[in-house]
Design an enzyme around this catalytic site. Structure first.
Site, short mmCIF file in Angstrom:
data_model
loop_
_atom_site.label_atom_id
_atom_site.label_comp_id
_atom_site.label_asym_id
_atom_site.label_seq_id
_atom_site.Cartn_x
_atom_site.Cartn_y
_atom_site.Cartn_z
N GLU A 198 0.90 -1.06 0.07
CA GLU A 198 -0.10 -0.12 -0.01
C GLU A 198 0.81 1.15 0.05
O GLU A 198 0.29 2.24 0.40
CB GLU A 198 -0.99 0.08 1.05
CG GLU A 198 -2.07 -1.01 1.12
CD GLU A 198 -2.91 -1.24 2.29
OE1 GLU A 198 -3.93 -0.51 2.29
OE2 GLU A 198 -2.34 -1.94 3.19
N SER A 243 -6.71 -2.72 1.32
CA SER A 243 -7.23 -2.23 -0.14
C SER A 243 -7.83 -3.48 -1.15
O SER A 243 -7.77 -3.47 -2.05
CB SER A 243 -5.93 -1.32 -0.83
OG SER A 243 -5.63 -0.29 -0.06
N TYR A 273 -12.25 -1.87 -5.92
CA TYR A 273 -11.78 -0.69 -5.29
C TYR A 273 -10.95 0.19 -5.98
O TYR A 273 -10.36 1.09 -5.59
CB TYR A 273 -11.10 -1.29 -3.85
CG TYR A 273 -11.92 -1.55 -2.83
CD1 TYR A 273 -11.85 -0.68 -1.68
CD2 TYR A 273 -12.81 -2.68 -2.95
CE1 TYR A 273 -12.90 -0.85 -0.68
CE2 TYR A 273 -13.88 -2.64 -1.74
CZ TYR A 273 -13.54 -1.91 -0.89
OH TYR A 273 -14.62 -2.09 0.18
N ARG A 291 -10.46 2.75 11.97
CA ARG A 291 -11.45 2.77 11.34
C ARG A 291 -11.74 1.07 11.28
O ARG A 291 -11.10 0.20 11.20
CB ARG A 291 -11.24 3.09 9.65
CG ARG A 291 -12.50 3.14 8.93
CD ARG A 291 -12.12 3.36 7.55
NE ARG A 291 -12.02 1.73 6.86
CZ ARG A 291 -11.02 1.69 6.00
NH1 ARG A 291 -10.48 2.63 5.35
NH2 ARG A 291 -11.03 0.59 5.47
N ASP A 340 -14.37 -1.62 9.79
CA ASP A 340 -15.16 -2.00 8.66
C ASP A 340 -16.15 -3.50 9.05
O ASP A 340 -15.49 -4.14 9.75
CB ASP A 340 -14.30 -2.81 7.42
CG ASP A 340 -13.08 -1.88 6.91
OD1 ASP A 340 -13.52 -0.46 7.21
OD2 ASP A 340 -12.16 -2.25 6.11
N GLU A 397 -12.85 -6.21 9.98
CA GLU A 397 -11.69 -5.84 10.37
C GLU A 397 -11.29 -4.42 10.90
O GLU A 397 -12.43 -3.60 10.83
CB GLU A 397 -10.59 -5.87 9.14
CG GLU A 397 -11.26 -5.07 8.11
CD GLU A 397 -9.82 -4.42 7.31
OE1 GLU A 397 -8.56 -4.82 7.66
OE2 GLU A 397 -10.07 -3.62 6.51
N ASN A 435 -8.89 -1.10 11.21
CA ASN A 435 -7.42 -0.60 10.51
C ASN A 435 -6.98 0.67 11.53
O ASN A 435 -7.62 1.51 11.81
CB ASN A 435 -7.87 0.32 9.28
CG ASN A 435 -8.46 -0.88 8.20
OD1 ASN A 435 -7.61 -1.24 7.66
ND2 ASN A 435 -9.77 -0.73 8.08
N GLY A 489 -6.58 5.03 5.57
CA GLY A 489 -6.15 6.00 4.55
C GLY A 489 -6.67 7.45 4.72
O GLY A 489 -7.69 7.76 5.47
N1 LIG Z 1 -16.92 -12.05 4.66
C1 LIG Z 1 -17.26 -11.21 3.71
N2 LIG Z 1 -18.62 -11.07 3.17
C2 LIG Z 1 -18.81 -10.21 2.29
N3 LIG Z 1 -17.82 -9.46 1.83
C3 LIG Z 1 -16.55 -9.29 2.17
C4 LIG Z 1 -16.39 -10.18 3.36
N4 LIG Z 1 -15.01 -10.01 3.63
C5 LIG Z 1 -14.43 -9.00 2.89
N5 LIG Z 1 -15.49 -8.53 2.07
C6 LIG Z 1 -15.56 -7.35 1.10
O1 LIG Z 1 -14.27 -7.09 0.82
C7 LIG Z 1 -13.74 -5.90 1.14
C8 LIG Z 1 -12.36 -5.92 1.92
O2 LIG Z 1 -12.24 -7.06 2.86
P1 LIG Z 1 -11.65 -6.40 4.28
O3 LIG Z 1 -11.72 -7.54 5.18
O4 LIG Z 1 -12.14 -5.18 4.83
O5 LIG Z 1 -10.01 -6.36 3.77
P2 LIG Z 1 -9.01 -5.15 3.45
O6 LIG Z 1 -8.05 -5.31 4.36
O7 LIG Z 1 -8.67 -5.54 1.94
O8 LIG Z 1 -10.01 -3.92 3.44
C9 LIG Z 1 -14.73 -5.47 2.50
O9 LIG Z 1 -14.83 -4.06 2.16
C10 LIG Z 1 -15.82 -6.04 1.79
O10 LIG Z 1 -16.63 -5.42 0.68
MG LIG Z 2 -11.29 -3.17 4.75
#
Ligand SMILES: Nc1ncnc2c1ncn2[C@@H]1O[C@H](COP(=O)(O)OP(=O)(O)O)[C@@H](O)[C@H]1O
Ligand SMILES: [Mg+2]
Length: 322
Positions: free
Chosen positions: A14, A150, A221, A260, A262, A276, A278, A282
């Site tokens: 990143e 990301s 993304y 943040r 998510d 998760e 953060n 960003g």
């Molecule tokens: N278990 C899940 N069910 C549905 N969508 C998911 C799931 N895990 C991840 N995503 C989608 O993928 C995106 C990125 O996943 P995330 O776990 O937040 O990792 P990153 O660290 O890449 O942001 C999320 O914002 C969501 O849109």
């Molecule tokens: Mg995320």
């Protein structure tokens, strides 16, 4: 006026996002009247910090090197105060598996999951457990590296035949992978910033995909393929619950100054799940925390000033007094 070293870049995947976050933070710090030194983190980091003798370091790094506690450990050795979370909160949040285990222990909802590392996969026959995992999580299933950001390496497996390829992709990012139940629904992010009375959740940002190919999260993304709505159009009760869960997660993980969380809001059930956290989200022109801060009445310069003031308040840190 203070001397502020802005740490950015590094060797993480990143890196580019971090350079943009750093540049925007530098501009804000200059407008606030500080003496700014931009540091692209590399082999000369210690030398530059020793020579520059900053009063404080603003850590604008994402992913490896910066969001995982690496530069924070070095800053503690040098006795330089720094922005954001400490070493252990970074370690807890950089690894989604650790975060999820802690959430489970604390009764914070997170999607059901399993994980294993490269050793288990290569030498201990973890692949033989896939049918059992698939039976318990169902399809589609989400496969992702334990640490990442990301949406890098996040893959959706629609059927058993997709899982091995998704695992190989995830293992190219980290030596631990996570298999998670797919939550169909809305993608929410809750920014938290500490005010005078402790952490405060900001208006929620919803990521709305523009096209229908919702399986390809990496593409989603890319700039322009997702719209961000803030404040998200949600029933008051859902907003309140998302705020509560985000705050509980923030506190559980020991995040400091800002962060943040998510979440996914499940269609049909209305259940919320933490994906998760953060530690250094960003801070670019298009990033979610600045959007949420703006919607909450805190413009970017004031957000940066607030994060900096908290670093000064806390002063230099050390893991254990010598
Ligand atoms: N278990 C899940 N069910 C549905 N969508 C998911 C799931 N895990 C991840 N995503 C989608 O993928 C995106 C990125 O996943 P995330 O776990 O937040 O990792 P990153 O660290 O890449 O942001 C999320 O914002 C969501 O849109
Ligand atoms: Mg995320």
């Amino acid at each position: 006026m203070s001397r502020v070293a802005v740490l950015k870049g590094g060797s993480s995947l990143e890196r580019q996002v971090s350079l943009r976050s750093g540049a925007r933070v530098e501009d804000a710090l200059e407008r606030l009247g500080h003496d700014v030194e931009a540091v692209d983190v590399g082999a000369d980091l210690i030398e530059r910090l020793r020579q520059g003798r900053p009063d404080v370091a603003f850590v604008a790094m994402h992913g490896r090197d910066g969001e995982d506690g690496t530069v924070q450990e070095l800053l503690e050795i040098l006795g330089i105060p720094y922005t954001g979370s400490g070493v252990v909160a970074c370690a807890r949040t950089i690894d989604k598996v650790v975060t999820k285990h802690l959430c489970v222990e604390a009764d914070i909802p997170t999607a059901p999951f399993f994980s294993f590392n490269q050793t288990a996969f290569d030498r201990l026959g973890a692949a033989d457990t896939l049918p059992a995992i698939e039976e318990r999580l169902g399809f589609p299933m989400v496969v992702k590296p334990a640490s990442g950001g990301s949406a890098l390496g996040v893959k959706f497996a629609r059927a058993a035949r997709d899982v091995p390829g998704a695992l190989v992709a995830a293992f190219s990012y980290d030596d631990r992978v996570l298999l998670e139940r797919y939550v169909a629904g809305r993608d929410l992010a809750v920014a938290v910033v500490e005010g005078a009375d402790g952490p405060v959740p900001l208006p929620i940002v919803e990521a709305v995909p523009r096209d229908e190919d919702f399986y390809d999260f990496e593409a989603r993304y890319e700039i322009g393929r997702t719209d961000f709505v803030c404040p998200a159009d949600l029933p008051g009760e859902t907003t309140e619950r998302a705020h509560e869960i985000a705050l509980a997660t923030y506190r559980l993980l020991g995040l400091e100054a800002f962060g943040r969380i998510d979440l996914m809001l499940e269609e049909g059930t209305g259940d919320l799940y933490v994906l998760e956290a953060n530690a250094i989200p960003g801070l670019t022109e298009t990033s979610l925390v600045p959007q949420a801060a703006e919607a909450g009445g805190l413009d970017f310069d004031r957000l940066v000033a607030r994060i900096l003031a908290l670093a000064f308040e806390r002063g230099p840190r050390a893991a254990a007094p010598a």
